[in-house]
Structure formats: C-alpha cells, structure tokens
Design an enzyme around this catalytic site. Structure first.
Site, PDB file in Angstrom:
ATOM      1  N   ASN A  43       0.849  -1.186   0.000  1.00  0.00           N
ATOM      2  CA  ASN A  43       0.000   0.000   0.000  1.00  0.00           C
ATOM      3  C   ASN A  43       0.894   1.249   0.000  1.00  0.00           C
ATOM      4  O   ASN A  43       1.975   1.264   0.592  1.00  0.00           O
ATOM      5  CB  ASN A  43      -1.007   0.005   1.150  1.00  0.00           C
ATOM      6  CG  ASN A  43      -0.417  -0.207   2.520  1.00  0.00           C
ATOM      7  OD1 ASN A  43       0.600  -0.879   2.669  1.00  0.00           O
ATOM      8  ND2 ASN A  43      -1.036   0.364   3.531  1.00  0.00           N
ATOM      9  N   GLU A  45       0.290   5.098   0.768  1.00  0.00           N
ATOM     10  CA  GLU A  45      -0.617   6.143   1.243  1.00  0.00           C
ATOM     11  C   GLU A  45      -0.150   7.518   0.788  1.00  0.00           C
ATOM     12  O   GLU A  45       0.991   7.703   0.333  1.00  0.00           O
ATOM     13  CB  GLU A  45      -0.725   6.091   2.769  1.00  0.00           C
ATOM     14  CG  GLU A  45      -1.418   4.826   3.258  1.00  0.00           C
ATOM     15  CD  GLU A  45      -1.603   4.780   4.766  1.00  0.00           C
ATOM     16  OE1 GLU A  45      -2.276   3.856   5.233  1.00  0.00           O
ATOM     17  OE2 GLU A  45      -1.070   5.657   5.479  1.00  0.00           O
ATOM     18  N   GLU A  56      -2.990  -4.459  -3.364  1.00  0.00           N
ATOM     19  CA  GLU A  56      -3.449  -5.246  -4.510  1.00  0.00           C
ATOM     20  C   GLU A  56      -3.341  -4.428  -5.795  1.00  0.00           C
ATOM     21  O   GLU A  56      -2.962  -4.945  -6.846  1.00  0.00           O
ATOM     22  CB  GLU A  56      -4.906  -5.685  -4.323  1.00  0.00           C
ATOM     23  CG  GLU A  56      -5.155  -6.517  -3.082  1.00  0.00           C
ATOM     24  CD  GLU A  56      -5.587  -5.664  -1.892  1.00  0.00           C
ATOM     25  OE1 GLU A  56      -4.935  -4.635  -1.599  1.00  0.00           O
ATOM     26  OE2 GLU A  56      -6.575  -6.033  -1.248  1.00  0.00           O
ATOM     27  N   CYS A  90     -10.659  -3.146  -4.244  1.00  0.00           N
ATOM     28  CA  CYS A  90      -9.668  -4.140  -4.677  1.00  0.00           C
ATOM     29  C   CYS A  90     -10.335  -5.435  -5.106  1.00  0.00           C
ATOM     30  O   CYS A  90      -9.835  -6.122  -5.992  1.00  0.00           O
ATOM     31  CB  CYS A  90      -8.643  -4.384  -3.584  1.00  0.00           C
ATOM     32  SG  CYS A  90      -7.488  -3.007  -3.457  1.00  0.00           S
TER      33      CYS A  90
END
Ligand SMILES: [Zn+2]
Length: 133
Positions: A43, A45, A56, A90
């Site tokens: 991930n 951010e 994903e 996702c």
C-alpha cells in the site's frame, strides 16, 4: 513453478516496504499470473488520503505493466493481528483479471492463514457481462 511459500514471502517483503505513515497499517500483496510470474505490491498512502493506493492495486499494476493479464492466485498479508481482506475496490480490481474460483490466501505476518475464493469475496460482482460483453 513458484510455491505459495514464495508468494507469502514476496507479500511479506512488499508489506515491509509499505508507505503507510497515516494509518500505520501496512499491507502486502502478491499475485501469480498465468505466465507463472509473481508480482508483489504494497500500500502507498498519501497525505491527500483518497490518492493512496492499496497493495493489490500496486501488484496488479506491476502485473499489467509487465504484460500479464490473468491472475491465478492471490496472497494478501496485513500487518495487524487479524486476517486482512481486500477492500471493495480491490475486490473489483481482482475481478477484472481473475475468476470466481481463484484462490485468495488471507495471511498475517505471524502465520495465520485462511484461503477463500474470489467468488466468495465478490458475490454478484460487476463485470463485463454487465456491460453486455
Ligand atoms: Zn483495497
């Protein structure tokens, strides 16, 4: 062929590289493409929260960039004590490249694991059929 253990190791390594200064919730993903290649992602951010990207999405982007278009297996690892399931967005991203029977292995860093299918995660998903394709 790569093993599930390889996929889990790649998801863990990706998770460790996650950019998650706001939620502090790191996630790693690994997808196995029909070519046999593995693609991992974390991930990413952003201070403008909606601009962040899930693990994903990062893995799928790497897969598509490399020329693969079909996912045969997914590993998702969250940094928390509970199994991390894909968010709604996702699930939709996975549906684009995988089939309802595609296994999705939900893992924790400490070795908890549960395997479900994409179809279990996305009953009545929106797909090409909804567009008449
Ligand atoms: Zn997500």
């Amino acid at each position: 062929m790569s093993s599930l253990a390889d996929m889990i190791a790649l998801a863990r390594a990706a998770m460790d590289k996650a950019h998650a200064p706001y939620s502090r919730f790191k996630v790693g993903a690994c997808v196995r493409a029909a070519s046999g290649k593995l693609y991992a992602g974390c991930n990413v951010e952003n201070a403008a929260y909606p601009q962040g990207q899930c693990a994903e999405a990062t893995a799928i982007g790497a897969m598509v960039t490399a020329g693969d278009r079909e996912i045969l297996e997914v590993v998702l690892m969250g940094g928390g004590p509970k199994l991390c399931t894909p968010c709604g967005g996702c699930r939709q991203k996975l549906v684009e490249f995988a089939k309802p029977g595609t296994p999705v292995h939900l893992c924790t860093r400490k070795g908890r694991k549960r395997t479900v299918t994409l179809g279990q995660l996305t009953p009545m998903f929106f797909g090409p059929k909804n567009l008449g394709k």
